[in-house]
Design a protein around this motif. Structure first.
Motif, PDB file in Angstrom:
ATOM      1  N   THR A  76       1.809 -10.664  -1.333  1.00 17.62           N
ATOM      2  CA  THR A  76       1.583 -10.359  -2.737  1.00 17.62           C
ATOM      3  C   THR A  76       0.104 -10.077  -2.930  1.00 17.62           C
ATOM      4  O   THR A  76      -0.733 -10.938  -2.660  1.00 17.62           O
ATOM      5  CB  THR A  76       2.017 -11.527  -3.643  1.00 17.62           C
ATOM      6  OG1 THR A  76       3.399 -11.811  -3.384  1.00 17.62           O
ATOM      7  CG2 THR A  76       1.827 -11.188  -5.111  1.00 17.62           C
ATOM      8  N   VAL A  77      -0.208  -8.873  -3.372  1.00 21.25           N
ATOM      9  CA  VAL A  77      -1.584  -8.471  -3.629  1.00 21.25           C
ATOM     10  C   VAL A  77      -1.811  -8.583  -5.130  1.00 21.25           C
ATOM     11  O   VAL A  77      -1.137  -7.925  -5.921  1.00 21.25           O
ATOM     12  CB  VAL A  77      -1.847  -7.038  -3.130  1.00 21.25           C
ATOM     13  CG1 VAL A  77      -3.239  -6.569  -3.533  1.00 21.25           C
ATOM     14  CG2 VAL A  77      -1.657  -6.965  -1.622  1.00 21.25           C
ATOM     15  N   LEU A  78      -2.748  -9.440  -5.506  1.00 16.17           N
ATOM     16  CA  LEU A  78      -3.143  -9.612  -6.901  1.00 16.17           C
ATOM     17  C   LEU A  78      -4.490  -8.928  -7.038  1.00 16.17           C
ATOM     18  O   LEU A  78      -5.528  -9.470  -6.650  1.00 16.17           O
ATOM     19  CB  LEU A  78      -3.234 -11.096  -7.247  1.00 16.17           C
ATOM     20  CG  LEU A  78      -1.977 -11.908  -6.907  1.00 16.17           C
ATOM     21  CD1 LEU A  78      -2.270 -13.392  -6.918  1.00 16.17           C
ATOM     22  CD2 LEU A  78      -0.869 -11.558  -7.867  1.00 16.17           C
ATOM     23  N   ALA A  79      -4.487  -7.705  -7.542  1.00 13.20           N
ATOM     24  CA  ALA A  79      -5.676  -6.867  -7.538  1.00 13.20           C
ATOM     25  C   ALA A  79      -6.236  -6.653  -8.931  1.00 13.20           C
ATOM     26  O   ALA A  79      -5.487  -6.521  -9.895  1.00 13.20           O
ATOM     27  CB  ALA A  79      -5.354  -5.520  -6.906  1.00 13.20           C
ATOM     28  N   SER A  80      -7.555  -6.595  -9.017  1.00 12.82           N
ATOM     29  CA  SER A  80      -8.193  -6.323 -10.300  1.00 12.82           C
ATOM     30  C   SER A  80      -7.967  -4.877 -10.726  1.00 12.82           C
ATOM     31  O   SER A  80      -7.862  -4.582 -11.914  1.00 12.82           O
ATOM     32  CB  SER A  80      -9.686  -6.638 -10.232  1.00 12.82           C
ATOM     33  OG  SER A  80     -10.290  -5.948  -9.160  1.00 12.82           O
ATOM     34  N   GLU A  81      -7.873  -3.971  -9.745  1.00 14.00           N
ATOM     35  CA  GLU A  81      -7.631  -2.556 -10.035  1.00 14.00           C
ATOM     36  C   GLU A  81      -7.074  -1.895  -8.779  1.00 14.00           C
ATOM     37  O   GLU A  81      -7.540  -2.168  -7.671  1.00 14.00           O
ATOM     38  CB  GLU A  81      -8.941  -1.883 -10.434  1.00 14.00           C
ATOM     39  CG  GLU A  81      -8.828  -0.427 -10.760  1.00 14.00           C
ATOM     40  CD  GLU A  81     -10.167   0.213 -11.113  1.00 14.00           C
ATOM     41  OE1 GLU A  81     -10.134   1.326 -11.656  1.00 14.00           O
ATOM     42  OE2 GLU A  81     -11.229  -0.382 -10.840  1.00 14.00           O
ATOM     43  N   VAL A  82      -6.094  -1.016  -8.962  1.00 14.60           N
ATOM     44  CA  VAL A  82      -5.483  -0.279  -7.852  1.00 14.60           C
ATOM     45  C   VAL A  82      -5.283   1.158  -8.306  1.00 14.60           C
ATOM     46  O   VAL A  82      -4.875   1.403  -9.443  1.00 14.60           O
ATOM     47  CB  VAL A  82      -4.107  -0.881  -7.466  1.00 14.60           C
ATOM     48  CG1 VAL A  82      -3.471  -0.092  -6.334  1.00 14.60           C
ATOM     49  CG2 VAL A  82      -4.230  -2.341  -7.089  1.00 14.60           C
ATOM     50  N   MET A  83      -5.585   2.106  -7.396  1.00  9.70           N
ATOM     51  CA  MET A  83      -5.318   3.509  -7.717  1.00  9.70           C
ATOM     52  C   MET A  83      -5.038   4.288  -6.438  1.00  9.70           C
ATOM     53  O   MET A  83      -5.586   3.951  -5.382  1.00  9.70           O
ATOM     54  CB  MET A  83      -6.477   4.137  -8.498  1.00  9.70           C
ATOM     55  CG  MET A  83      -7.752   4.277  -7.729  1.00  9.70           C
ATOM     56  SD  MET A  83      -9.109   5.040  -8.673  1.00  9.70           S
ATOM     57  CE  MET A  83      -9.517   3.738  -9.794  1.00  9.70           C
ATOM     58  N   PRO A  84      -4.195   5.318  -6.532  1.00 11.25           N
ATOM     59  CA  PRO A  84      -3.971   6.180  -5.372  1.00 11.25           C
ATOM     60  C   PRO A  84      -5.291   6.842  -4.969  1.00 11.25           C
ATOM     61  O   PRO A  84      -6.136   7.129  -5.827  1.00 11.25           O
ATOM     62  CB  PRO A  84      -2.977   7.227  -5.881  1.00 11.25           C
ATOM     63  CG  PRO A  84      -2.346   6.612  -7.084  1.00 11.25           C
ATOM     64  CD  PRO A  84      -3.380   5.714  -7.679  1.00 11.25           C
ATOM     65  N   LEU A  85      -5.477   7.089  -3.686  1.00  7.27           N
ATOM     66  CA  LEU A  85      -6.732   7.685  -3.224  1.00  7.27           C
ATOM     67  C   LEU A  85      -7.011   9.022  -3.895  1.00  7.27           C
ATOM     68  O   LEU A  85      -8.166   9.366  -4.136  1.00  7.27           O
ATOM     69  CB  LEU A  85      -6.727   7.851  -1.706  1.00  7.27           C
ATOM     70  CG  LEU A  85      -6.767   6.574  -0.882  1.00  7.27           C
ATOM     71  CD1 LEU A  85      -7.055   6.894   0.579  1.00  7.27           C
ATOM     72  CD2 LEU A  85      -7.761   5.571  -1.403  1.00  7.27           C
ATOM     73  N   ALA A  86      -5.964   9.767  -4.209  1.00  6.17           N
ATOM     74  CA  ALA A  86      -6.148  11.072  -4.853  1.00  6.17           C
ATOM     75  C   ALA A  86      -6.806  10.956  -6.229  1.00  6.17           C
ATOM     76  O   ALA A  86      -7.400  11.916  -6.714  1.00  6.17           O
ATOM     77  CB  ALA A  86      -4.804  11.781  -4.969  1.00  6.17           C
ATOM     78  N   GLU A  87      -6.733   9.784  -6.847  1.00  7.09           N
ATOM     79  CA  GLU A  87      -7.321   9.587  -8.171  1.00  7.09           C
ATOM     80  C   GLU A  87      -8.743   9.030  -8.119  1.00  7.09           C
ATOM     81  O   GLU A  87      -9.377   8.869  -9.153  1.00  7.09           O
ATOM     82  CB  GLU A  87      -6.439   8.655  -8.998  1.00  7.09           C
ATOM     83  CG  GLU A  87      -5.099   9.257  -9.340  1.00  7.09           C
ATOM     84  CD  GLU A  87      -4.212   8.306 -10.134  1.00  7.09           C
ATOM     85  OE1 GLU A  87      -4.716   7.300 -10.661  1.00  7.09           O
ATOM     86  OE2 GLU A  87      -3.002   8.586 -10.202  1.00  7.09           O
ATOM     87  N   VAL A  88      -9.241   8.741  -6.918  1.00  9.10           N
ATOM     88  CA  VAL A  88     -10.596   8.196  -6.785  1.00  9.10           C
ATOM     89  C   VAL A  88     -11.584   9.342  -6.922  1.00  9.10           C
ATOM     90  O   VAL A  88     -11.529  10.318  -6.187  1.00  9.10           O
ATOM     91  CB  VAL A  88     -10.775   7.473  -5.432  1.00  9.10           C
ATOM     92  CG1 VAL A  88     -12.197   7.002  -5.255  1.00  9.10           C
ATOM     93  CG2 VAL A  88      -9.809   6.300  -5.330  1.00  9.10           C
ATOM     94  N   SER A  89     -12.495   9.219  -7.874  1.00  8.64           N
ATOM     95  CA  SER A  89     -13.440  10.279  -8.187  1.00  8.64           C
ATOM     96  C   SER A  89     -14.861   9.892  -7.780  1.00  8.64           C
ATOM     97  O   SER A  89     -15.302   8.763  -8.043  1.00  8.64           O
ATOM     98  CB  SER A  89     -13.356  10.554  -9.684  1.00  8.64           C
ATOM     99  OG  SER A  89     -14.587  10.842 -10.248  1.00  8.64           O
ATOM    100  N   LYS A  90     -15.565  10.832  -7.172  1.00 12.53           N
ATOM    101  CA  LYS A  90     -16.955  10.591  -6.777  1.00 12.53           C
ATOM    102  C   LYS A  90     -17.825  10.319  -8.002  1.00 12.53           C
ATOM    103  O   LYS A  90     -18.656   9.412  -7.990  1.00 12.53           O
ATOM    104  CB  LYS A  90     -17.486  11.784  -5.986  1.00 12.53           C
ATOM    105  CG  LYS A  90     -18.896  11.587  -5.479  1.00 12.53           C
ATOM    106  CD  LYS A  90     -19.360  12.757  -4.635  1.00 12.53           C
ATOM    107  CE  LYS A  90     -20.800  12.532  -4.198  1.00 12.53           C
ATOM    108  NZ  LYS A  90     -21.317  13.666  -3.441  1.00 12.53           N
ATOM    109  N   SER A  91     -17.645  11.084  -9.066  1.00 16.02           N
ATOM    110  CA  SER A  91     -18.476  10.889 -10.258  1.00 16.02           C
ATOM    111  C   SER A  91     -18.207   9.526 -10.897  1.00 16.02           C
ATOM    112  O   SER A  91     -19.145   8.854 -11.342  1.00 16.02           O
ATOM    113  CB  SER A  91     -18.255  12.015 -11.271  1.00 16.02           C
ATOM    114  OG  SER A  91     -16.911  12.047 -11.704  1.00 16.02           O
ATOM    115  N   ALA A  92     -16.951   9.093 -10.924  1.00 15.95           N
ATOM    116  CA  ALA A  92     -16.634   7.769 -11.478  1.00 15.95           C
ATOM    117  C   ALA A  92     -17.236   6.670 -10.607  1.00 15.95           C
ATOM    118  O   ALA A  92     -17.770   5.677 -11.113  1.00 15.95           O
ATOM    119  CB  ALA A  92     -15.123   7.582 -11.596  1.00 15.95           C
TER     120      ALA A  92
END
Length: 135
Positions: A76-92
């Motif tokens: 069980t992963v209890l994560a503060s934030e999770v996103m698909p790699l395709a949604e990871v933005s350099k500017s963000a």
């Protein structure tokens, strides 16, 4: 017999399915979880969580931090934030680094818990940038 994987954020249950292996970005390094793994709780750092089904890597997700609770049957992963790699933005990621650096400069360094929290946010932002810049 596969391992039951659950990924949970403060907002919701993101994923719940049987997998053959999951590799989590633990604070001590990458941790591979297979069926029958010894029970443990691992602190997660910002990085890539990889899911395997059969001999194939089927999913890669960016995890900003959290914990993984591991039993012989479940991860069980209890994560503060999770996103698909395709949604990871350099500017963000760059914006998060600037914000985390400013927070670290402003924090009372004698408050160890606050200092460590700001360092964790900075490390997570840097990991996010590394993921965004990866080919």
């Amino acid at each position: 017999m596969p391992t039951a994987l659950e990924i949970v954020t403060p907002e919701r249950l993101l994923l719940s399915r049987a997998v053959d292996m999951v590799v989590v970005p633990a604070a001590e390094g990458e941790l591979g979880v297979l069926p029958g793994h010894a029970p443990m709780i691992a602190l997660l750092r910002g990085g890539v969580l990889r899911i395997f089904e059969g001999q194939q890597e089927t999913s890669r997700l960016f995890v900003a931090g959290g914990f993984a609770e591991i039993t012989p049957e479940r991860c069980t992963v209890l994560a503060s934030e999770v996103m698909p790699l395709a949604e990871v933005s350099k500017s963000a990621a760059e914006r998060r680094i600037k914000e985390a650096e400013a927070a670290y400069e402003a924090v009372d360094k004698s408050d160890i818990a606050a200092r460590d929290m700001t360092l964790d946010h900075l490390q997570s932002a840097r990991a996010m940038l590394a993921v965004a810049e990866a080919p």
